[in-house]
Design a protein around this motif. Structure first.
Motif, PDB file in Angstrom:
ATOM      1  N   ALA A 278       0.848  -1.194   0.000  1.00  0.00           N
ATOM      2  CA  ALA A 278       0.000   0.000   0.000  1.00  0.00           C
ATOM      3  C   ALA A 278       0.883   1.243   0.000  1.00  0.00           C
ATOM      4  CB  ALA A 278      -0.909  -0.006   1.225  1.00  0.00           C
ATOM      5  N   ASP A 279       1.934   1.186   0.848  1.00  0.00           N
ATOM      6  CA  ASP A 279       2.892   2.288   0.939  1.00  0.00           C
ATOM      7  C   ASP A 279       3.475   2.583  -0.450  1.00  0.00           C
ATOM      8  OD1 ASP A 279       5.265   3.740   1.208  1.00  0.00           O
ATOM      9  OD2 ASP A 279       5.818   2.808   3.120  1.00  0.00           O
ATOM     10  N   LEU A 280       3.981   1.514  -1.081  1.00  0.00           N
ATOM     11  CA  LEU A 280       4.627   1.666  -2.385  1.00  0.00           C
ATOM     12  C   LEU A 280       3.643   2.207  -3.431  1.00  0.00           C
ATOM     13  CD1 LEU A 280       7.372   1.199  -3.657  1.00  0.00           C
ATOM     14  CD2 LEU A 280       6.704  -1.145  -4.179  1.00  0.00           C
ATOM     15  N   ALA A 281       2.424   1.657  -3.402  1.00  0.00           N
ATOM     16  CA  ALA A 281       1.426   2.075  -4.386  1.00  0.00           C
ATOM     17  C   ALA A 281       1.086   3.558  -4.217  1.00  0.00           C
ATOM     18  CB  ALA A 281       0.163   1.220  -4.231  1.00  0.00           C
ATOM     19  N   VAL A 282       0.862   3.963  -2.962  1.00  0.00           N
ATOM     20  CA  VAL A 282       0.519   5.364  -2.699  1.00  0.00           C
ATOM     21  C   VAL A 282       1.666   6.279  -3.142  1.00  0.00           C
ATOM     22  CG1 VAL A 282       0.079   7.062  -0.876  1.00  0.00           C
ATOM     23  CG2 VAL A 282      -1.096   4.852  -0.828  1.00  0.00           C
TER      24      VAL A 282
ATOM     25  N   SER B  91       3.369  13.720 -10.203  1.00  0.00           N
ATOM     26  CA  SER B  91       4.325  14.807  -9.944  1.00  0.00           C
ATOM     27  C   SER B  91       4.161  15.551  -8.611  1.00  0.00           C
ATOM     28  CB  SER B  91       4.395  15.794 -11.114  1.00  0.00           C
ATOM     29  OG  SER B  91       3.119  16.095 -11.608  1.00  0.00           O
ATOM     30  N   THR B  92       3.873  14.763  -7.553  1.00  0.00           N
ATOM     31  CA  THR B  92       3.956  15.290  -6.189  1.00  0.00           C
ATOM     32  C   THR B  92       5.451  15.337  -5.851  1.00  0.00           C
ATOM     33  OG1 THR B  92       1.979  13.982  -5.736  1.00  0.00           O
ATOM     34  CG2 THR B  92       3.102  14.928  -3.822  1.00  0.00           C
ATOM     35  N   PRO B  93       5.906  16.318  -5.053  1.00  0.00           N
ATOM     36  CA  PRO B  93       7.325  16.332  -4.654  1.00  0.00           C
ATOM     37  C   PRO B  93       7.710  14.984  -4.021  1.00  0.00           C
ATOM     38  CG  PRO B  93       6.219  18.317  -3.894  1.00  0.00           C
ATOM     39  CD  PRO B  93       5.166  17.449  -4.519  1.00  0.00           C
ATOM     40  N   GLU B  94       8.886  14.504  -4.315  1.00  0.00           N
ATOM     41  CA  GLU B  94       9.310  13.178  -3.873  1.00  0.00           C
ATOM     42  C   GLU B  94       9.150  12.946  -2.376  1.00  0.00           C
ATOM     43  OE1 GLU B  94      12.578  11.527  -7.056  1.00  0.00           O
ATOM     44  OE2 GLU B  94      13.127  11.626  -4.950  1.00  0.00           O
ATOM     45  N   THR B  95       9.638  13.898  -1.578  1.00  0.00           N
ATOM     46  CA  THR B  95       9.601  13.721  -0.127  1.00  0.00           C
ATOM     47  C   THR B  95       8.172  13.533   0.363  1.00  0.00           C
ATOM     48  OG1 THR B  95      11.522  15.144  -0.012  1.00  0.00           O
ATOM     49  CG2 THR B  95      10.404  14.684   2.064  1.00  0.00           C
ATOM     50  N   VAL B  96       7.249  14.323  -0.151  1.00  0.00           N
ATOM     51  CA  VAL B  96       5.842  14.220   0.249  1.00  0.00           C
ATOM     52  C   VAL B  96       5.292  12.843  -0.141  1.00  0.00           C
ATOM     53  CG1 VAL B  96       3.524  15.176  -0.034  1.00  0.00           C
ATOM     54  CG2 VAL B  96       5.502  16.703   0.023  1.00  0.00           C
ATOM     55  N   ALA B  97       5.624  12.395  -1.335  1.00  0.00           N
ATOM     56  CA  ALA B  97       5.141  11.092  -1.806  1.00  0.00           C
ATOM     57  C   ALA B  97       5.646   9.973  -0.895  1.00  0.00           C
ATOM     58  CB  ALA B  97       5.613  10.858  -3.240  1.00  0.00           C
ATOM     59  N   VAL B  98       6.937  10.047  -0.542  1.00  0.00           N
ATOM     60  CA  VAL B  98       7.535   9.026   0.314  1.00  0.00           C
ATOM     61  C   VAL B  98       6.878   9.021   1.688  1.00  0.00           C
ATOM     62  CG1 VAL B  98       9.658   8.393   1.545  1.00  0.00           C
ATOM     63  CG2 VAL B  98       9.751   9.004  -0.872  1.00  0.00           C
TER      64      VAL B  98
ATOM     65  N   ALA C 240       3.880  10.234   2.638  1.00  0.00           N
ATOM     66  CA  ALA C 240       2.462   9.851   2.584  1.00  0.00           C
ATOM     67  C   ALA C 240       2.338   8.331   2.514  1.00  0.00           C
ATOM     68  CB  ALA C 240       1.784  10.504   1.385  1.00  0.00           C
ATOM     69  N   GLY C 241       3.190   7.713   1.697  1.00  0.00           N
ATOM     70  CA  GLY C 241       3.176   6.251   1.606  1.00  0.00           C
ATOM     71  C   GLY C 241       3.487   5.626   2.946  1.00  0.00           C
ATOM     72  N   ALA C 242       4.532   6.124   3.616  1.00  0.00           N
ATOM     73  CA  ALA C 242       4.948   5.569   4.899  1.00  0.00           C
ATOM     74  C   ALA C 242       3.841   5.691   5.941  1.00  0.00           C
ATOM     75  CB  ALA C 242       6.205   6.273   5.387  1.00  0.00           C
ATOM     76  N   PHE C 243       3.089   6.790   5.908  1.00  0.00           N
ATOM     77  CA  PHE C 243       2.022   7.012   6.880  1.00  0.00           C
ATOM     78  C   PHE C 243       0.918   5.960   6.729  1.00  0.00           C
ATOM     79  CE2 PHE C 243      -1.998   9.066   8.139  1.00  0.00           C
ATOM     80  CZ  PHE C 243      -1.708   9.261   9.476  1.00  0.00           C
ATOM     81  N   VAL C 244       0.513   5.711   5.519  1.00  0.00           N
ATOM     82  CA  VAL C 244      -0.504   4.684   5.263  1.00  0.00           C
ATOM     83  C   VAL C 244       0.001   3.322   5.763  1.00  0.00           C
ATOM     84  CG1 VAL C 244      -1.771   3.416   3.481  1.00  0.00           C
ATOM     85  CG2 VAL C 244      -1.503   5.906   3.310  1.00  0.00           C
ATOM     86  N   GLY C 245       1.275   3.021   5.458  1.00  0.00           N
ATOM     87  CA  GLY C 245       1.862   1.754   5.908  1.00  0.00           C
ATOM     88  C   GLY C 245       1.867   1.641   7.424  1.00  0.00           C
ATOM     89  N   ALA C 246       2.176   2.726   8.136  1.00  0.00           N
ATOM     90  CA  ALA C 246       2.290   2.705   9.592  1.00  0.00           C
ATOM     91  C   ALA C 246       0.954   2.364  10.257  1.00  0.00           C
ATOM     92  CB  ALA C 246       2.806   4.039  10.103  1.00  0.00           C
TER      93      ALA C 246
END
Ligand code: GDD
Ligand code: MN
Length: 362
Positions: free
Chosen positions: A320-324, A332-339, A341-347
């Motif tokens: 889910a993290d990776l997909a998000v 084209s979301t800034p990379e850091t934000v994308a990373v 957001a994914g981690a938050f869903v995973g957590a």
């Protein structure tokens, strides 16, 4: 009958001096003495068993694989047969001369009686300023929580009516040192609590076990009986570990991205993200196992299977993290934000699943 529990950890030298003193103080009363030893490396249990041969009123409970003053006292009380249960340090710091008075008081009031360092006429004896201050702060903090207020709620020297203990036991917290405090928090408001002043003596031999860890457990205890009733401490710790995991995740991602420069942009991004996920999973598992769930810590083979469960539970979260993250990155979301957001869903997923499968007894 009086049941006196002596919790011990490395008190081998003190026990042979203390037992005769207690017997002299309790002369004429009906009593038993129960040593609860946590498999002390200095062999306190062996000394206790040896003494028991010539002192029929003495029994020894040797606990293996467990530590903790409060839990030792609770177990001693559970094994006791007296109608009054008492506890004192096994190092000579508590005044055996007070035992008969504590016993008499509880027999009369059916409540609690304590040896008090802070009652009129009592004293903490020879303490350095630091321990003095710590004790006063701890006392003030904890008094707010007590259903029944006394001058010395942190005393390790008290007696309690057996029935009262039995009724309160299901609500007791066995963490750390503060068994009396916990009783005072949990008992009915109208329970009698008499205090008997005494001067806290100095240890005969050995050293105090009131370590930094015990102090930390005290703070955890304060949390448990206040906010912890709504938000469990394990959840807060899991979130702290998770937050730290996010930092690890981000740092590893940046590093891998740097190392994989030159590879195709999408491929480099995905691979770096995948590496970051696994490193964060490993670090989160280790921290949760030694800290968040330390009370049900997995060791040996269990730790290994636990780690695989943790991984499996995290795998879906990771997908889910990776997909998000991938979706956000491609849009084209800034990379850091994308990373992040994914981690938050995973957590979020991880907490739920791991409570269910990995550290189930928590
Ligand atoms: N079984 C068992 N397991 N016994 C323990 C453990 C443990 O993990 N830790 C300590 N004890 C035993 C000690 O061997 C001693 O007999 C008694 O519990 C109290 O421990 P001490 O190490 O002597 O504590 P202290 O003298 O520094 O602290 C005293 O004052 C505190 C408040 O200031 C004690 O009376 C505490 O109970 C009290 O809370
Ligand atoms: Mn002591």
């Amino acid at each position: 009958m009086l049941s006196l529990v002596l919790p011990t950890f490395n008190e081998a030298q003190n026990l042979p001096e203390l037992i005769p003193r207690i017997e002299a103080a309790l002369e004429g009363l009906e009593y038993e003495i129960i040593v609860v030893d946590d498999d002390s490396p200095d062999g306190t249990w062996r000394i206790g068993l040896e003494l028991a041969k010539s002192h029929p009123s003495l029994r020894v409970i040797r606990r293996v694989g467990r530590r903790g003053l409060s839990s030792a006292v609770i177990e001693g009380f559970l094994a006791a047969t007296g109608d009054v249960l008492a506890v004192m340090d096994a190092d000579g710091q508590h005044d055996t001369g007070l035992l008969a008075q504590l016993y008499e008081s509880v027999t009369r009031t059916q409540g609690i009686a304590l040896g008090s360092r802070y009652a009129e006429g009592g004293s903490v004896g020879q303490w350095d300023e630091r321990r003095h201050l710590m004790s006063r702060v701890a006392t003030q903090l904890s008094l707010r929580l007590c259903a029944v207020k006394v001058a010395d709620p942190m005393s390790g020297f008290f007696a309690i009516d057996r029935e009262l203990f039995e009724r309160t036991r299901p609500r007791l917290n066995s963490k750390g040192f503060k068994i009396l405090l916990d009783l005072l928090v949990q008992i009915p408001k109208d329970t009698a609590a008499e205090e008997f002043a005494f001067t806290f003596g100095s240890r005969m031999h050995g050293e105090s076990k009131l370590s930094g860890r015990v102090q930390l457990e005290f703070l955890e205890y304060l949390y448990d009986v206040t906010v912890g009733r709504l938000i469990p401490l394990t959840f807060v710790k899991f979130c702290i570990v998770g937050a730290f995991g996010v930092l690890v995740h981000l740092a590893v991602f940046k590093l891998a991205r740097h190392l994989l420069e030159g590879t195709g942009d999408d491929f480099g991004f995905r691979l770096s993200k995948a590496v970051a996920i696994e490193v964060a999973i490993v670090s989160n598992f280790l921290l949760n196992n030694v800290w968040t769930f330390s009370h049900v810590r997995l060791v040996g083979v269990d730790a290994l299977t636990g780690f695989f469960k943790f991984n499996a539970a995290c795998a879906l979260g990771a997908l889910a993290d990776l997909a998000v993250a991938d979706y956000l990155h491609r849009s084209s979301t800034p990379e850091t934000v994308a990373v992040l957001a994914g981690a938050f869903v995973g957590a979020l997923w991880n907490y739920g699943m791991n409570r269910l499968v990995t550290w189930r007894a928590a």
